[in-house]
Design an enzyme around this catalytic site. Structure first.
Site, PDB file in Angstrom:
ATOM      1  N   CYS A 185       0.856  -1.176  -0.031  1.00  0.00           N
ATOM      2  CA  CYS A 185      -0.081  -0.153   0.216  1.00  0.00           C
ATOM      3  C   CYS A 185       0.943   1.307   0.176  1.00  0.00           C
ATOM      4  O   CYS A 185       1.872   1.401   0.738  1.00  0.00           O
ATOM      5  CB  CYS A 185      -0.931   0.059   1.185  1.00  0.00           C
ATOM      6  SG  CYS A 185      -1.881   1.517   1.364  1.00  0.00           S
ATOM      7  N   ASP A 192       0.202  -6.381   0.268  1.00  0.00           N
ATOM      8  CA  ASP A 192      -1.165  -6.584  -0.666  1.00  0.00           C
ATOM      9  C   ASP A 192      -0.600  -7.993  -1.509  1.00  0.00           C
ATOM     10  O   ASP A 192       0.407  -7.882  -2.204  1.00  0.00           O
ATOM     11  CB  ASP A 192      -1.435  -5.516  -1.654  1.00  0.00           C
ATOM     12  CG  ASP A 192      -1.890  -4.317  -0.666  1.00  0.00           C
ATOM     13  OD1 ASP A 192      -2.790  -4.718   0.159  1.00  0.00           O
ATOM     14  OD2 ASP A 192      -1.620  -3.427  -1.356  1.00  0.00           O
TER      15      ASP A 192
END
Length: 278
Positions: A185, A192
């Site tokens: 992120c 992620d």
């Protein structure tokens, strides 16, 4: 929504937040796609080189029926790639949770409300399906094609470099996938995790180079949608396939999973698909 969204520094991402229980569409926070696309050489005035959608699943979706009884569902949201804005994920989560103590006459009213609000904030026509929590469509399946993760290669570069992408002279039509996708992120730095599928028709891709390239996102900071668009643009530039589909299935975080796909115009859209990690 035509206005340019305010900066990401004003979004709820990375901040402590209260969770409202009454429906509130103002919780949604738009992010313009334009800046990241300019970095890929895609000017706002030019037609996009791809079609596609950002497919979201929302697992924290509940409301009250007309008699005050809770109803639960899984929301499937399909945001068009040509919409001017995407939605910041934490604001989406807060928005969905704002339905919790609000009464609606029917599921159809809930779906219509979601479609209206999401279409307004993105500037594109968003499609919404409300699925039963036991719907067979939510059962996990495997990605099609061949997995390239077993390739025994040495890797020392963990930033995405298109230089790793190479193609031969023979023309093939194949589907490859990897579960080694990881990006971060750009605001919170949270990892992620995801899987990515590449379906193409064109010069044969060097599989080791493709895997090195995909692993290169491991320390990259970028939203899911932007990562997929970068992969698509880099593959088109380096291999020039006549047909290309790039699809990522990211692991659920905060009750949401995001699965963007981008394809050359004219290709068939992929059918909805969820993986075991989602």
């Amino acid at each position: 929504m035509e206005d340019t969204p305010v900066g990401l520094e004003h979004s709820p991402l990375g901040r402590a937040s209260s969770y409202p229980e009454q429906y509130d569409a103002t919780l949604l926070f738009p992010l313009s796609r334009a800046e990241n696309r300019v970095a890929l050489g895609l000017e706002a005035s030019d037609p996009l080189p791809f079609i596609g959608e950002d497919e979201w699943h929302g697992f924290e979706l509940s409301w009250l029926n007309a008699r005050g009884k809770p109803v639960v569902a899984v929301g499937r949201f399909r945001l068009p790639a040509d919409a001017s804005n995407l939605i910041e994920s934490k604001s989406f989560k807060l928005y969905l949770n704002s339905f919790n103590q609000s009464r609606f006459a029917s599921g159809e009213e809930v779906a219509a409300t979601l479609e209206r609000d999401l279409s307004d904030i993105t500037g594109g026509r968003v499609h919404v399906d409300l699925l039963d929590v036991d719907d067979p469509e939510l059962m996990p399946r495997a990605l099609p094609g061949e997995c390239i993760d077993a390739l025994d290669i040495e890797i020392s570069d963990y930033t995405p470099s298109a230089e790793h992408l190479r193609a031969g002279t023979d023309v093939v039509e194949e589907t490859l996938h990897s579960h080694l996708l990881k990006s971060n992120c750009p605001v919170t730095g949270q990892p992620d995790w995801g899987s990515v599928m590449v379906r193409y028709k064109g010069p044969r891709l060097d599989r080791e180079g493709l895997l090195r390239y995909l692993v290169g996102f491991r320390r990259h900071q970028g939203f899911h949608e932007h990562c997929v668009e970068q992969i698509f643009v880099d593959l088109m530039c380096r291999a020039a396939p006549s047909e290309l589909l790039v699809l990522a299935r990211y692991v659920r975080r905060g009750g949401l999973d995001i699965s963007p796909w981008r394809a050359t115009p004219g290709m068939q859209p992929p059918r909805p698909l969820r993986l075991a990690r989602q």
